[in-house]
Enzyme design. Sequence first.
Site, PDB file in Angstrom:
ATOM      1  N   LYS A  86       0.830  -1.210   0.000  1.00 50.54           N
ATOM      2  CA  LYS A  86       0.000   0.000   0.000  1.00 50.54           C
ATOM      3  C   LYS A  86       0.860   1.253   0.000  1.00 50.54           C
ATOM      4  O   LYS A  86       0.500   2.251  -0.619  1.00 50.54           O
ATOM      5  CB  LYS A  86      -0.947   0.019   1.207  1.00 50.54           C
ATOM      6  CG  LYS A  86      -2.080  -0.978   1.082  1.00 50.54           C
ATOM      7  CD  LYS A  86      -3.162  -0.718   2.111  1.00 50.54           C
ATOM      8  CE  LYS A  86      -4.278  -1.746   1.996  1.00 50.54           C
ATOM      9  NZ  LYS A  86      -5.280  -1.598   3.054  1.00 50.54           N
ATOM     10  N   LYS A 117      -7.661 -10.165  -7.982  1.00 46.43           N
ATOM     11  CA  LYS A 117      -8.782 -10.318  -7.065  1.00 46.43           C
ATOM     12  C   LYS A 117      -9.767  -9.161  -7.248  1.00 46.43           C
ATOM     13  O   LYS A 117      -9.342  -8.022  -7.458  1.00 46.43           O
ATOM     14  CB  LYS A 117      -8.214 -10.256  -5.636  1.00 46.43           C
ATOM     15  CG  LYS A 117      -8.923 -11.091  -4.625  1.00 46.43           C
ATOM     16  CD  LYS A 117      -8.152 -11.083  -3.313  1.00 46.43           C
ATOM     17  CE  LYS A 117      -8.908 -10.229  -2.307  1.00 46.43           C
ATOM     18  NZ  LYS A 117      -8.320 -10.264  -0.964  1.00 46.43           N
ATOM     19  N   LYS A 121     -12.151  -3.047  -4.668  1.00 37.02           N
ATOM     20  CA  LYS A 121     -12.713  -1.716  -4.892  1.00 37.02           C
ATOM     21  C   LYS A 121     -11.652  -0.750  -5.421  1.00 37.02           C
ATOM     22  O   LYS A 121     -11.982   0.316  -5.915  1.00 37.02           O
ATOM     23  CB  LYS A 121     -13.334  -1.167  -3.617  1.00 37.02           C
ATOM     24  CG  LYS A 121     -12.319  -0.836  -2.553  1.00 37.02           C
ATOM     25  CD  LYS A 121     -12.927  -0.027  -1.433  1.00 37.02           C
ATOM     26  CE  LYS A 121     -11.861   0.365  -0.440  1.00 37.02           C
ATOM     27  NZ  LYS A 121     -10.838   1.263  -1.002  1.00 37.02           N
TER      28      LYS A 121
END
Length: 331
Positions: free
Chosen positions: A110, A193, A196
């Site tokens: 991230k 995967k 969002k």
Amino acid sequence: MLSGIQPTSASYHLGNYLGALKQWVAMQDAYEVFYFLADLHALTAELPDPAVLTDRSRRAAAQLIAAGVDPERSAIFLQSHVPAHTQLSWVFECLTGFGEGSRMTQFKDKSARGNADRVSVGLFTYPILQAADILIYQAHYVPVGEDQRQHIELTRNLAQRFNNRYGETFVMPDAYITKEAAKILDLQDPTAKMSKSLPDAGTLNLLDDSAVLAKKIKRATTDGETEIRFDPATKPGISNLLAILSAVTDSPIATLEADFAGQGYGGLKNAVADAVVAFTEPFGKRMAEVLADIPELDRVLARGAERARAIADVTVKSVYDRVGFVPAAGR
Ligand code: TRP
């Protein structure tokens, strides 16, 4: 049993439901369960607009209930309603090595995507707060996805380290990774995967309009062949559609392969669209019913938090005593 999910969008997607929420619902019969919305964790990537955070948290709670999490049997609550999470987290931060924290792959992924200077310290300490979330309830099992395995390992290491230093305090939790949980991939890029953070065209949001869902499914990436066969390595798109159909209709993939033998991709896509819409339409209605009475929803969350605090506060008290903080007189 304890699990958490972040309220980071207006709607969960089918991957969240089939990978997590469906299992949560199934487990409430067999275990004493605590499910919470990780609203503290929801600040780590970006600080949402306050009204947006409030709305997402309530919508997330309404979606858990619409999915079948029953507040009578399960404690459903917001992380921010139970101060013990952050109270324990501080102690664990002081037990975690900086290098150990730096090796968390979710943090590395991230933070690599964002601007290094703007990545928050909260994103760095995220797994430590997660460890506190789990250990504070003395949870035995933590249903999570494969991507959370390293965080559960850290949680176990911290429990062990605390127990060694201060005496047996924490139950050693196990990740509960269900084999049955269907892995749902992005419709546009069926090697990734469903998420969002990918473009919306590949994501089946539970609260999407039926026409939007059907359109997304009809535009799903397939392949240049014509045969409907489950083969994730060479036919990821078709395999993903079969997996979705199998999960929402509860029919084995082998049965679907036989049913669709000789048919075209269009027929499969129509069947997937019908099955997905048959699931999401009543889901959306149930969520709207729950959200129509916000005072009642807030009362449900308050009752859940009360049940959670009854356990969590005992753990914090015991941890603070063991660490050697002077007990506050009269408490
Ligand atoms: N990190 C989890 C996720 O992204 C969410 C989470 C926060 C969680 N605290 C938790 C999951 C405690 C299980 C237990 O999916």
